[in-house]
Write a protein that holds these residues in place. Structure first.
Motif, PDB file in Angstrom:
ATOM      1  N   VAL A   6      29.733  36.684  44.666  1.00  0.00           N
ATOM      2  CA  VAL A   6      29.732  36.608  46.018  1.00  0.00           C
ATOM      3  C   VAL A   6      31.596  37.525  45.757  1.00  0.00           C
ATOM      4  CG1 VAL A   6      30.163  35.506  48.247  1.00  0.00           C
ATOM      5  CG2 VAL A   6      28.369  34.948  46.419  1.00  0.00           C
ATOM      6  N   GLN A   7      31.282  38.647  46.386  1.00  0.00           N
ATOM      7  CA  GLN A   7      32.512  39.082  46.863  1.00  0.00           C
ATOM      8  C   GLN A   7      32.789  39.521  48.227  1.00  0.00           C
ATOM      9  OE1 GLN A   7      35.917  40.427  46.642  1.00  0.00           O
ATOM     10  NE2 GLN A   7      36.324  40.008  44.030  1.00  0.00           N
ATOM     11  N   ALA A   8      33.170  39.328  48.582  1.00  0.00           N
ATOM     12  CA  ALA A   8      33.573  39.732  49.555  1.00  0.00           C
ATOM     13  C   ALA A   8      34.901  41.751  50.135  1.00  0.00           C
ATOM     14  CB  ALA A   8      35.279  39.503  50.604  1.00  0.00           C
ATOM     15  N   GLU A   9      35.319  41.833  48.968  1.00  0.00           N
ATOM     16  CA  GLU A   9      35.895  43.342  49.005  1.00  0.00           C
ATOM     17  C   GLU A   9      34.514  44.210  48.647  1.00  0.00           C
ATOM     18  OE1 GLU A   9      39.278  45.579  46.304  1.00  0.00           O
ATOM     19  OE2 GLU A   9      39.300  43.563  46.764  1.00  0.00           O
ATOM     20  N   ARG A  10      34.177  44.846  49.724  1.00  0.00           N
ATOM     21  CA  ARG A  10      33.269  45.562  49.162  1.00  0.00           C
ATOM     22  C   ARG A  10      33.420  46.738  47.814  1.00  0.00           C
ATOM     23  NH1 ARG A  10      30.345  48.331  54.110  1.00  0.00           N
ATOM     24  NH2 ARG A  10      29.736  46.597  55.295  1.00  0.00           N
TER      25      ARG A  10
END
Ligand code: HEC
Length: 203
Positions: free
Chosen positions: A138-142
């Motif tokens: 889970v990582q917000a930075e695309r």
């Protein structure tokens, strides 16, 4: 660790612990602000402003739960009683150690080799890759969101994965892992990543 532990204690653990700084190499250090040699004016302005900011900094430190007690030296405690009298560390010591995940043979999944491979891959991922790519991917930075591999590469997803984990992209901050993991382990990481691919079809 102080800011991290302090913040977690405040937000996640409802200040259940007392965060006690301890002496030791790398456990506390002074902070400094650096200026370009020519920025003397800015340096002087900030030097002048800092003392007035003292109360505000203390306010922010309290807001974020930063530990503020002076560090103690653990070995120097006159008797174990002193250590035990600190609510925090004593409580931490009472916390049961995290149990390693158990794969039960009786689990319906355990007979499915791909489920087991997935579990192994997820563990490796969370132990090594999550540091940059986020826990459970889970990582917000695309750019480094590995749930977007399928969206990004479609059919080439598998090839891209293998090339990237083997060779890395050193100039972009992705290490090469060829010497670290076996192909079986890469396969298991890939199996895990397949389970978290984003269903989103737009880019
Ligand atoms: C030190 C940080 C770091 C660690 C640890 C790390 N990566 Fe990466 N990884 C990156 C960065 C940064 C990129 C993006 C490189 C780029 O911009 O092209 C990347 C890219 C990737 C890509 C390609 C993504 C894409 O969309 O092109 C894959 C696949 C990947 N990493 C897998 C892994 C796996 C598997 C592990 C663990 C074995 C891992 N990474 C550990 C930093 C890291």
């Amino acid at each position: 660790w102080g800011p991290v532990a302090g913040w977690l204690n405040k937000t996640t653990y409802e200040s259940r612990f007392r965060i006690q700084p301890v002496e030791g190499a790398g456990l506390s250090w002074d902070a400094a602000i650096g200026f370009a040699r020519t920025s003397t004016q800015l340096r002087d302005q900030i030097d002048a402003a800092l003392p007035q900011l003292g109360p505000r900094i203390a306010e922010l430190a309290a807001k974020y739960g930063l530990p503020s007690d002076p560090p103690i030296r653990l070995g120097a405690a006159p008797s174990p009683i002193k250590l035990a009298s600190l609510a925090g560390p004593a409580q931490i010591l009472r916390q049961p150690a995290a149990k390693p995940p158990v794969i039960r043979v009786s689990d319906a999944n355990a007979t499915d080799p791909s489920a087991e491979t997935m579990t192994v891959g997820k563990e490796i991922f969370n132990g090594t890759c999550a540091h940059c790519h986020g826990p459970d991917a889970v990582q917000a930075e695309r750019r480094i969101d590995l749930r977007r591999l399928r969206i990004r590469y479609g059919e080439d997803m598998r090839d891209k994965f293998w090339t990237t984990v083997h060779e890395g992209r050193p100039s972009k901050g992705m290490p090469a892992w060829r010497e670290v993991f076996t192909d079986d382990q890469f396969e298991s990481i890939y199996t895990f990543l397949l389970t978290v691919q984003s269903p989103e079809t737009t880019n």
